[in-house]
Design an enzyme around this catalytic site. Structure first.
Site, PDB file in Angstrom:
ATOM      1  N   ASN A  31       5.363  -7.705  11.897  1.00  0.00           N
ATOM      2  CA  ASN A  31       4.933  -7.085  10.662  1.00  0.00           C
ATOM      3  C   ASN A  31       5.116  -8.107   9.532  1.00  0.00           C
ATOM      4  OD1 ASN A  31       4.210  -5.109   8.705  1.00  0.00           O
ATOM      5  ND2 ASN A  31       5.025  -3.523  10.045  1.00  0.00           N
ATOM      6  N   LEU A  73       1.839   3.007   2.861  1.00  0.00           N
ATOM      7  CA  LEU A  73       1.486   3.966   3.917  1.00  0.00           C
ATOM      8  C   LEU A  73       0.563   5.089   3.458  1.00  0.00           C
ATOM      9  CD1 LEU A  73       4.808   4.398   5.931  1.00  0.00           C
ATOM     10  CD2 LEU A  73       2.886   2.890   6.400  1.00  0.00           C
ATOM     11  N   GLY A 106      -0.860 -13.155   6.541  1.00  0.00           N
ATOM     12  CA  GLY A 106      -1.817 -14.256   6.470  1.00  0.00           C
ATOM     13  C   GLY A 106      -1.268 -15.531   7.085  1.00  0.00           C
ATOM     14  N   GLY A 161      -5.134  -9.162  11.156  1.00  0.00           N
ATOM     15  CA  GLY A 161      -5.035  -8.340   9.962  1.00  0.00           C
ATOM     16  C   GLY A 161      -5.771  -8.910   8.780  1.00  0.00           C
ATOM     17  N   GLY A 196      -1.194 -13.965  10.750  1.00  0.00           N
ATOM     18  CA  GLY A 196      -1.900 -15.145  10.286  1.00  0.00           C
ATOM     19  C   GLY A 196      -2.996 -15.674  11.171  1.00  0.00           C
ATOM     20  N   CYS A 209       7.715  -1.005   8.267  1.00  0.00           N
ATOM     21  CA  CYS A 209       6.970  -1.105   7.022  1.00  0.00           C
ATOM     22  C   CYS A 209       7.950  -1.274   5.877  1.00  0.00           C
ATOM     23  CB  CYS A 209       6.114   0.117   6.789  1.00  0.00           C
ATOM     24  SG  CYS A 209       5.219  -0.019   5.243  1.00  0.00           S
ATOM     25  N   ASN A 229       5.690   2.078  14.113  1.00  0.00           N
ATOM     26  CA  ASN A 229       5.907   1.240  12.929  1.00  0.00           C
ATOM     27  C   ASN A 229       7.284   1.529  12.348  1.00  0.00           C
ATOM     28  OD1 ASN A 229       5.857  -0.075  10.506  1.00  0.00           O
ATOM     29  ND2 ASN A 229       3.996   0.902   9.741  1.00  0.00           N
ATOM     30  N   ILE A 266       0.851  -1.193   0.000  1.00  0.00           N
ATOM     31  CA  ILE A 266       0.000   0.000   0.000  1.00  0.00           C
ATOM     32  C   ILE A 266       0.885   1.240   0.000  1.00  0.00           C
ATOM     33  CG2 ILE A 266      -1.850   1.211   1.243  1.00  0.00           C
ATOM     34  CD1 ILE A 266      -2.671  -1.603   0.223  1.00  0.00           C
TER      35      ILE A 266
HETATM   36  C1  LIG Z   1      -3.150  -4.413   3.426  1.00  0.00           C
HETATM   37  C2  LIG Z   1      -2.265  -4.321   4.637  1.00  0.00           C
HETATM   38  C3  LIG Z   1      -1.867  -3.079   5.108  1.00  0.00           C
HETATM   39  C4  LIG Z   1      -1.045  -2.955   6.229  1.00  0.00           C
HETATM   40  N1  LIG Z   1      -0.699  -1.712   6.688  1.00  0.00           N
HETATM   41  C5  LIG Z   1       0.030  -1.589   7.836  1.00  0.00           C
HETATM   42  C6  LIG Z   1       0.313  -0.320   8.400  1.00  0.00           C
HETATM   43  O1  LIG Z   1      -0.115   0.713   7.894  1.00  0.00           O
HETATM   44  N2  LIG Z   1       1.067  -0.266   9.539  1.00  0.00           N
HETATM   45  C7  LIG Z   1       1.545  -1.403  10.136  1.00  0.00           C
HETATM   46  O2  LIG Z   1       2.213  -1.320  11.163  1.00  0.00           O
HETATM   47  N3  LIG Z   1       1.264  -2.631   9.647  1.00  0.00           N
HETATM   48  C8  LIG Z   1       0.523  -2.746   8.508  1.00  0.00           C
HETATM   49  N4  LIG Z   1       0.222  -4.021   8.021  1.00  0.00           N
HETATM   50  C9  LIG Z   1       0.714  -5.202   8.740  1.00  0.00           C
HETATM   51  C10 LIG Z   1      -0.363  -5.762   9.682  1.00  0.00           C
HETATM   52  O3  LIG Z   1      -0.707  -4.833  10.669  1.00  0.00           O
HETATM   53  C11 LIG Z   1       0.118  -7.063  10.351  1.00  0.00           C
HETATM   54  O4  LIG Z   1       1.274  -6.804  11.115  1.00  0.00           O
HETATM   55  C12 LIG Z   1       0.459  -8.145   9.342  1.00  0.00           C
HETATM   56  O5  LIG Z   1      -0.432  -8.097   8.258  1.00  0.00           O
HETATM   57  C13 LIG Z   1       0.444  -9.563   9.955  1.00  0.00           C
HETATM   58  O6  LIG Z   1      -0.820  -9.916  10.437  1.00  0.00           O
HETATM   59  P1  LIG Z   1      -1.914 -10.769   9.572  1.00  0.00           P
HETATM   60  O7  LIG Z   1      -1.209 -11.956   9.042  1.00  0.00           O
HETATM   61  O8  LIG Z   1      -3.011 -11.054  10.537  1.00  0.00           O
HETATM   62  O9  LIG Z   1      -2.359  -9.852   8.453  1.00  0.00           O
HETATM   63  C14 LIG Z   1      -0.597  -4.129   6.896  1.00  0.00           C
HETATM   64  C15 LIG Z   1      -0.998  -5.384   6.416  1.00  0.00           C
HETATM   65  C16 LIG Z   1      -1.818  -5.500   5.315  1.00  0.00           C
HETATM   66  C17 LIG Z   1      -2.227  -6.864   4.842  1.00  0.00           C
END
Ligand SMILES: Cc1cc2nc3c(=O)[nH]c(=O)nc-3n(C[C@H](O)[C@H](O)[C@H](O)COP(=O)(O)O)c2cc1C
Ligand SMILES: Cc1cc2nc3c(=O)[nH]c(=O)nc-3n(C[C@H](O)[C@H](O)[C@H](O)COP(=O)(O)OP(=O)(O)OC[C@H]3O[C@@H](n4cnc5c(N)ncnc54)[C@H](O)[C@@H]3O)c2cc1C
Ligand SMILES: Cc1cc2nc3c(=O)[nH]c(=O)nc-3n(C[C@H](O)[C@H](O)[C@H](O)COP(=O)(O)OP(=O)(O)OC[C@H]3O[C@@H](n4cnc5c(N)ncnc54)[C@H](O)[C@@H]3O)c2cc1C
Ligand SMILES: Cc1cc2nc3c(=O)[nH]c(=O)nc-3n(C[C@H](O)[C@H](O)[C@H](O)COP(=O)(O)O)c2cc1C
Ligand code: FES
Ligand code: FES
Lengths: 249, 304, 304, 249
Positions: B192, B73, B217, B265, B244, B130, B127, B71
């Site tokens: 992250n 940020l 995921g 997430g 995940g 990223c 953060n 994305i």
């Molecule tokens: C589409 C998307 C956007 C994300 N944007 C941010 C963000 O702006 N700041 C951040 O710290 N992490 C961001 N993440 C990371 C998530 O907060 C999380 O740490 C990561 O996806 C792992 O968790 P999950 O497997 O449940 O998605 C983003 C993840 C996804 C998929």
């Protein structure tokens, strides 16, 4: 928009790699606006797949989608058997603006951009508009819904390889068709760019495609630059339909 | 007593479940699906000093049991977030965690300071990880000394507890955790995304316009569990775990590995109701494995 | 000319497909399913100086689109492998690549030297990245200077081309690749497994007896593609790519990212015929995307 | 061993969380030895699942398996509909040694260790052995195949909670049963440890379980220490059946 279950009632291969699927769900059949889509969950896939609503029938409480097998997700979708259920978020997005004054409307569809125009066309007929359609396909084998569109009005088919109808791109036909007041178009971005450039002085609405994450406006995957204060619009929530001047293709 | 409640620095949570930053926008969209009061907390999308448009599209791709995102940020900038988003979320009785990002130390400080102007935000999530920001953001997250520096500066600038979000793209996650602990972090948030890529065969080019993206995921869950378990051995800071999670059983796995609460997430995209559904399932899952409360679980897998 | 053929230092391959080390034993079991002559090459299970029993069981666990393993380099020792396994594989007209591992520089040297005694092995794969060995093996794979040292020593000890197998568990894969390139490596092999863990909920403990294990399978493919793409930008060594390959399309993705050939690990467990099936599918897949041969594809995604 | 397709003919819940599945495949029905297993591929799962063959019927070309829902894989397996197909590697492993001189044989099964003993028992009957069975289950709801084993010979049921048959563990019954010459046992490792300790002077065969990767002997996931030169045996290939003195539990 809600999270809903739809029951697969019928699946028909209507052209090469192209399927028409009739789904039962009363909520969608009664509320969907032309141009909206279903964000479909397909088993084994992390991301949902956005597929336009091609028509609805509130009487039978069904909604029809038409999709092309494009990759593993749509391939899997083509294997869903009648009576299995599909989970979707929908109806999603904004839909086409039907409140226009113009009398004669041109529909310009390319490939899998054709389906939402059918739903739209039926609605415009209810509003007593004259409809002209230009539908573009790769080749003869991929042509679908020609008869359905002919019932709405004069219909031109264009194939890239000339194997059916006219040869070339939908834009090649823009000078050939009868006069029209406004247009609605859906198809790949390059086609929409060409269309909106050629028809820059017309009143036009375009429906966009982009890879989506959430499908509800939360993840910012599907933005398109625009002249708004924010500088962008989200295709899943603010779109997929935009006025052609609203976004920068 | 509510068996799901969890207390962390600055955060009194009614349950340990919160949507992860970037996967829930600023809550508006999901508030149309359910009452956000149900959530333990909400992690807002990253805020930077100025508005950012982010990367070109395509920004997401599907992978086996995961997804890539780049994305970049995109956000309206910290001031607009303070003005338009925080007040909306503050109408709920759910703590708000502000995820802050930047390209320079000064930008991080500025964003942190701006959040001092409200009492509606309960904590910061720093953060530093990223992978989609080019101007140096990535170094903060992979070099312990840099991570310590930004943590110190933000701690000085802010009145709020600071949870540092760690990147998994490092050789030594423990060194990162210890560095930010020494620098005054109040907690950790991990993990992250892993940096990944997909090639689009027809065009022969990377599918994402940004080339690389962050992998999230279920695919990354084993990496998240390993890192949390490892850090929990030697670092006593509270950990908000993520990576995940899709079920209440996954939550239990994270808590056993050493997390004190969790964030969700990618799973929101598949099922917008995933957070409230997990919250509902949690008591039965706790019971099935012999626990009466979240407090009883935390770190049991490590310390038992 | 055979459009699938690939030439790499020491290896004339009839196609770019080989089973990955540790996922194919020494070939005997899979030779009961198909003719091993079909394979481009065979990467043998790791050889150490002495026989090793490996870790306690359980040694494997399933994860979302992946698996964890902690076999712990079980093998009968390099001498028995020379005596009993190499002669069997040498009956096939398929190059043999010997994967070598050790806990000390001396052990690596000893194993490499022992393989000089045969002309039936075509190349060495230097496993500096097995995350399951405790005595220091892991450091070789995560520190560029250590990796360079072991590469130099093995190059000196061996008459064979040396492919260094890189670990993905590092902050900077490029630094690793450059270090071993400078140290004289003839090629790279990447990636090995990501370190992960799974907690067994009923016992509240890590499921694998070794606690952590190596994550492999489709889940890690995006990480492999990213790392190969990254390394290919600045390192000209040939790369044998691996990590989650299950189809001929995946092979094409690896080649476009910069690999010169590929290895297939976990997928053998699901489908014992996966290697010959991919070899059979490759010509049609090449054609579908506009290529006439493997040579045409390599690195196209990076350099085009 | 081959890679084979089996057709699901029938699926019956025969006890709590326990399913009997009849599969059609002529090759397996004709070649499987008692104690061998099928390494089943279950859609959406990376690793195959080893499940013992509980009986075969070469006439109907079917093979029966019995499994307990233990996690996501077996749960998914319990959802396979009749006429769907399952892919397997098999018949895998070595199977029980039927060439024994002894006359009276004791079968000792615990939970999901019971199924392979049924196939074995039928074979031993063909060889005119006397069969005594001790079958252990968690509780009454989990008991299955009691009648089937009774047809083979005297059968004792033990439940951990005493809700059916005798109360306790299978080992509690070892002193109670008639005299026997050799034994065959299958069940969880702790049970096999207790059994082989108590019956250390008998001729006994045990069938082991371990988490598997390849299932064919290539990955070294499933080793068990032994006094052989190599120091180990592979359960998937050298086993799952071993003489009790052959391995160190
Ligand atoms: C589409 C998307 C956007 C994300 N944007 C941010 C963000 O702006 N700041 C951040 O710290 N992490 C961001 N993440 C990371 C998530 O907060 C999380 O740490 C990561 O996806 C792992 O968790 P999950 O497997 O449940 O998605 C983003 C993840 C996804 C998929
Ligand atoms: C608003 C909208 C309406 C659509 N309506 C239709 C329709 O009515 N009929 C139809 O056949 N197709 C339609 N599409 C395109 C359709 O979503 C894709 O063809 C489909 O998602 C491809 O999935 P796949 O798994 O087969 O392909 P893959 O390429 O394997 O998909 C991988 C990922 O890329 C995404 N993706 C791939 N191609 C597209 C694309 N063209 N647009 C958006 N995302 C894509 C997928 O959603 C998935 O996340 C629409 C797209 C959008 C955005
Ligand atoms: C030779 C052999 C014969 C077997 N025969 C039967 C049988 O006839 N009936 C029956 O119900 N079960 C049998 N089992 C056990 C059966 O394989 C497991 O219950 C099943 O694999 C669990 O899978 P799951 O996805 O439900 O559980 P999960 O725990 O989710 O499985 C995760 C992973 O662990 C492995 N695993 C989990 N439990 C076991 C176990 N007890 N043994 C081996 N691997 C395990 C799975 O194969 C998978 O790889 C046998 C096991 C072996 C080794
Ligand atoms: C069970 C198992 C054993 C392995 N043993 C070795 C080994 O001995 N030496 C080695 O270099 N890599 C070993 N690997 C790593 C693989 O060779 C390969 O690098 C990795 O699994 C990624 O490829 P894949 O996703 O196709 O499995 C092993 C992997 C597995 C799954
Ligand atoms: S897909 Fe998430 S904002 Fe549009
Ligand atoms: S499961 Fe691979 S050796 Fe037994």
């Amino acid at each position: 928009m809600r999270k809903i279950e739809l029951v697969v009632k019928q699946l028909t291969e209507i052209a090469k790699e192209t399927y028409e699927m009739v789904l039962e769900n009363s909520f969608v059949s009664m509320t969907a606006i032309a141009g909206q889509f279903l964000h479909l969950q397909i088993e084994g896939h992390i991301l949902r797949r956005p597929i336009s609503i091609a028509s609805v029938d509130p009487k039978s409480q069904t909604v029809t989608i038409i999709f092309k097998v494009n990759g593993p997700g749509t391939k899997h979708l083509a294997g869903y058997q009648p009576n299995s259920t599909l989970n979707a978020l929908g109806p999603a997005g904004n839909g086409f603006n039907l409140e226009i004054d113009d009398k004669t409307v041109l529909l310009i569809g390319g490939g899998i951009g054709v389906p939402p125009l059918y739903h739209l066309g039926k609605k415009l007929i209810e509003k007593e508009k004259n409809i002209i359609s230009i539908l573009g396909f790769q080749s003869k084998d991929y042509v679908f819904y020609e008869k359905e569109f002919q019932q709405l009005g004069k219909t031109y088919i264009v194939t890239n390889d000339g194997s059916y109808g006219e040869s070339g791109f939908v834009t090649d036909m823009l000078g050939e068709v009868e006069d029209f007041d406004s247009y609605y178009s859906c198809g790949p971005i390059p086609m929409l760019q060409a269309v909106s450039q050629k028809l820059v002085h017309k009143n036009g609405f375009i429906s966009l495609e982009e890879r989506m994450g959430c499908g509800v406006g939360a993840c910012f995957a599907c933005v398109i630059p625009s002249d708004t204060e924010a500088g962008y619009r989200k295709i899943c929530k603010d779109g997929p339909v935009f006025h052609h001047q609203e976004v920068s293709l | 007593m509510n068996p799901l409640q969890v207390e962390l620095p600055g955060l009194k949570l009614k349950n340990p479940i919160m949507p992860a930053s970037g996967c829930f926008g600023f809550g508006r969209e999901y508030s149309e699906f359910y009452d956000l009061n149900k959530l333990g907390a909400i992690m807002m999308k990253a805020a930077t000093g100025e508005a950012r448009f982010g990367n070109q599209t395509p920004r997401v791709a599907e992978t086996a049991s995961g997804m890539l995102n780049a994305i970049g940020l995109q956000n309206p900038g910290v001031e607009k977030i303070m003005e338009r988003e925080v007040p909306f979320l503050a109408t709920y009785n759910t703590p708000i965690i502000a995820n802050i990002a930047g390209s320079t130390l000064e930008e991080y400080e500025y964003v942190a300071e701006t959040f001092n102007q409200t009492d509606q935000v309960s904590a910061l999530e720093l953060n530093i990880s990223c992978p989609n920001v080019k101007e140096g953001g990535i170094q903060f997250g992979t070099d312990p000394a840099m991570a310590a520096r930004v943590t110190e500066r933000v701690k000085k600038a802010s009145n709020l507890p600071v949870y540092v979000k760690l990147s998994p793209n490092v050789t030594d996650i423990m060194a990162m955790a210890k560095a930010v602990e020494a620098a005054g972090a109040d907690g950790l948030s991990m993990i992250n995304t892993l940096t990944g890529m997909q090639i689009h065969l027809p065009s022969k080019r990377p599918l994402l316009a940004n080339k690389t993206g962050g992998l999230s995921g279920p695919a990354i869950k084993p990496v998240a569990i390993r890192m949390i378990y490892e850090v929990r051995q030697q670092v006593s800071l509270p950990i908000i775990g993520m990576g995940g999670i899709t079920t209440a059983e996954d939550v239990l796995e994270f808590l056993l590995a050493g997390a004190n609460a969790v964030a969700i997430g990618t799973a929101n995209f598949q099922n917008p109701f995933v957070c409230p559904e997990i919250i509902e399932d949690l008591p039965a899952v706790l019971k099935r494995y012999g626990f009466a409360s979240i407090d009883e679980v935390v770190g049991k897998g490590v310390l038992a």
